[in-house]
Design a protein around this motif. Structure first.
Motif, PDB file in Angstrom:
ATOM      1  N   TRP A 152       0.844  -1.209   0.000  1.00 24.66           N
ATOM      2  CA  TRP A 152       0.000   0.000   0.000  1.00 24.66           C
ATOM      3  C   TRP A 152       0.877   1.256   0.000  1.00 24.66           C
ATOM      4  CZ3 TRP A 152      -4.850   1.247  -1.089  1.00 24.66           C
ATOM      5  CH2 TRP A 152      -5.860   0.281  -1.006  1.00 24.66           C
ATOM      6  N   GLN A 153       1.944   1.216   0.815  1.00 22.19           N
ATOM      7  CA  GLN A 153       2.814   2.396   0.878  1.00 22.19           C
ATOM      8  C   GLN A 153       3.465   2.664  -0.471  1.00 22.19           C
ATOM      9  OE1 GLN A 153       3.091   4.609   3.673  1.00 22.19           O
ATOM     10  NE2 GLN A 153       3.683   5.714   1.820  1.00 22.19           N
ATOM     11  N   ILE A 156       0.936   4.192  -2.724  1.00 22.96           N
ATOM     12  CA  ILE A 156       0.692   5.590  -2.348  1.00 22.96           C
ATOM     13  C   ILE A 156       1.802   6.473  -2.924  1.00 22.96           C
ATOM     14  CG2 ILE A 156       0.669   7.209  -0.379  1.00 22.96           C
ATOM     15  CD1 ILE A 156      -0.667   4.863   1.250  1.00 22.96           C
ATOM     16  N   THR A 163      -6.455   6.345  -1.348  1.00 19.95           N
ATOM     17  CA  THR A 163      -6.606   5.322  -0.294  1.00 19.95           C
ATOM     18  C   THR A 163      -8.075   5.241   0.118  1.00 19.95           C
ATOM     19  OG1 THR A 163      -5.957   6.966   1.337  1.00 19.95           O
ATOM     20  CG2 THR A 163      -4.224   5.476   0.536  1.00 19.95           C
ATOM     21  N   PHE A 183      -2.838  -1.443   7.658  1.00 23.15           N
ATOM     22  CA  PHE A 183      -3.093  -0.011   7.461  1.00 23.15           C
ATOM     23  C   PHE A 183      -2.479   0.908   8.514  1.00 23.15           C
ATOM     24  CE2 PHE A 183      -6.644  -2.089   5.132  1.00 23.15           C
ATOM     25  CZ  PHE A 183      -6.372  -1.565   3.875  1.00 23.15           C
ATOM     26  N   LEU A 188      -0.346   8.379   4.791  1.00 24.84           N
ATOM     27  CA  LEU A 188      -1.513   8.638   3.939  1.00 24.84           C
ATOM     28  C   LEU A 188      -1.431  10.017   3.300  1.00 24.84           C
ATOM     29  CD1 LEU A 188      -4.357   7.235   6.259  1.00 24.84           C
ATOM     30  CD2 LEU A 188      -3.415   6.147   4.205  1.00 24.84           C
ATOM     31  N   SER A 192      -6.841  12.390   2.935  1.00 21.21           N
ATOM     32  CA  SER A 192      -7.468  11.062   2.889  1.00 21.21           C
ATOM     33  C   SER A 192      -8.075  10.714   4.247  1.00 21.21           C
ATOM     34  CB  SER A 192      -6.474  10.004   2.437  1.00 21.21           C
ATOM     35  OG  SER A 192      -5.272  10.139   3.120  1.00 21.21           O
ATOM     36  N   SER A 277     -12.402  -0.336   1.791  1.00 16.80           N
ATOM     37  CA  SER A 277     -11.633  -1.521   2.163  1.00 16.80           C
ATOM     38  C   SER A 277     -12.478  -2.419   3.064  1.00 16.80           C
ATOM     39  CB  SER A 277     -10.362  -1.091   2.912  1.00 16.80           C
ATOM     40  OG  SER A 277      -9.799  -2.201   3.575  1.00 16.80           O
TER      41      SER A 277
END
Ligand SMILES: *[C@@H]1O[C@H](CO)[C@@H](O)[C@H](O)[C@H]1NC(C)=O
Ligand SMILES: *[C@@H]1O[C@H](CO)[C@@H](O)[C@H](O)[C@H]1NC(C)=O
Ligand SMILES: *[C@@H]1O[C@H](CO)[C@@H](O)[C@H](O)[C@H]1NC(C)=O
Ligand SMILES: *[C@@H]1O[C@H](CO)[C@@H](O)[C@H](O)[C@H]1NC(C)=O
Length: 362
Positions: A152-153, A156, A163, A183, A188, A192, A277
């Motif tokens: 995810w990072q 991003i 996100t 998470f 972020l 977000s 999510s």
């Protein structure tokens, strides 16, 4: 708790389904996972940008020309445009369905073999060295969730991915842990939504007689993750698991459909909150995929699948089906370790499969 009856609280939840029905469809052509040619058994979502297909979109022509957009930026823009251009009765959302990392119950199923696991071991709280009632993550399971965090990072940073606007999580411990490891600590983007997942009963795993499907109390969950909201009406003790009967696939699909109806059309800004999510389980994600008309796509532990879903409200007055009206089935099992050298469950010597719970304590 008797068989298939629901607690008044949960029944209330189920019957609070709006007086319209919602029809879900999967919009294909965006993700590799939608394509027949993609083999789920070897698919690695982290190797291919979550499976987002490299392509242009109709909405690209509305983007400013003077800067480069990543595939995920253009896709997000496309979803926004689909929402803007559709009537109030239609909403598009991208569901990021994440399966929990490996739990002790997964390790035990592998250790004992599926037939013996299903007909005996899964009905126990654990063995002398491992516990799998409402299983926690193994170290491998934690590593899978941390892999999702790293991915995810990367998305991003490199893809400037939008996100999730909303996070949901099943109340079982393995999914709570997975959502947390996935998470927590992400850098972020500005603007977000914070990671504060809503704990939702209806996103739990299909309820079998296995003790891994028996959730812990609300107080326990609150102690583990004090900052996370729990939905209204969530009962202190698990009132659905009974150790005797199992939820059928059709009952589960009704439940999944009800859960989705509490994700779509939730507020005036619902169309703007397009990325969602849901951290859940293999059986429950399979059920959600059936409800939204996605092809079957089984996830390995810790894997995530994004699905672009179109939801349309239809008419009024359609009577909601309460999942309590769909019967559950009794599951026979052995009372002693079964013969394990066979592909089906055979209880040892003269023992006959029974349907009484092996473990009744909470
Ligand atoms: C899209 O293209 C990039 C390279 O530009 C590649 O790294 C990526 O794997 C491709 N994605 C898919 C889903 O084919
Ligand atoms: C966009 O990307 C291309 C290829 O990577 C590059 O040549 C171009 O300078 C970029 N344009 C802008 C405005 O960043
Ligand atoms: C208990 O089950 C685990 C699998 O979760 C297995 O690794 C372990 O060896 C088992 N313990 C015994 C005493 O059989
Ligand atoms: C939640 O995740 C953080 C970051 O990975 C970790 O330090 C913490 O121990 C986790 N909490 C629980 C209850 O698992």
């Amino acid at each position: 708790m008797k068989f298939s009856t629901l607690s008044p609280a949960l029944l209330g939840l189920v019957l609070s389904v709006q007086a319209y029905s919602v029809e879900y469809t999967t919009e294909t052509g965006y993700f590799l996972q939608d394509e027949r040619s993609t083999d789920a058994s070897t698919f690695d979502y982290t190797a291919v940008n979550f499976g987002l297909i490299n392509r242009t979109y109709p909405a690209d022509s509305h983007l400013k020309k003077h800067r480069n957009y990543t595939q995920w930026e253009r896709f997000y823009h496309q979803v926004q445009k689909l929402n803007e251009d559709s009537p109030k009765s239609v909403e598009y959302k991208v569901l990021f369905l994440g399966r929990h990392g490996e739990g002790y119950h997964n390790a035990a199923e592998t250790f004992y073999g599926t037939p013996a696991w299903n007909c005996y071991w899964a009905e126990l709280d654990g063995n002398s060295t491992a516990t799998w009632k409402d299983a926690t993550l193994t170290s491998a399971g934690i590593a899978q969730a941390l892999k999702a965090n790293t991915f995810w990072q990367k998305e991003i940073t490199e893809q400037r991915i939008h996100t999730p606007d909303n996070y949901f999580v099943s109340p079982l411990t393995r999914t709570l842990q997975t959502a947390n490891y996935t998470f927590t600590g992400l850098n972020l983007p500005d603007g977000s939504a914070d990671f504060k997942p809503l704990i939702k009963e209806l996103f739990r795993e299909g309820i079998s007689i296995h003790t891994c499907d028996h959730r812990r109390s609300k107080s326990h969950i609150t102690n583990l993750f004090p900052d996370w909201p729990i939905e209204n009406g969530f009962s202190e003790e698990d009132e659905l698991w009974n150790g005797v009967t199992a939820e059928t696939s059709s009952a589960q699909d009704v439940r999944s459909s009800t859960a989705l109806s509490q994700v779509f059309f939730t507020s005036a800004s619902s169309k703007k909150e397009a990325f969602v999510s849901v951290t859940s389980h293999s059986g429950e994600i399979s059920s959600i995929l059936r409800v939204v008309g996605h092809r079957a796509f089984s996830l390995s532990t810790g894997a995530v699948i994004p699905v672009l879903v179109r939801a349309e409200r239809k008419g009024r007055g359609q009577k909601p089906v309460a999942s309590s009206s769909i019967a559950w089935t009794a599951s026979a099992h052995c009372t002693a370790p079964p013969v394990t050298s066979v592909s089906a469950c055979v209880c040892p010597s003269s023992a006959v499969p029974v349907t009484t719970p092996l473990v009744t304590d909470l």
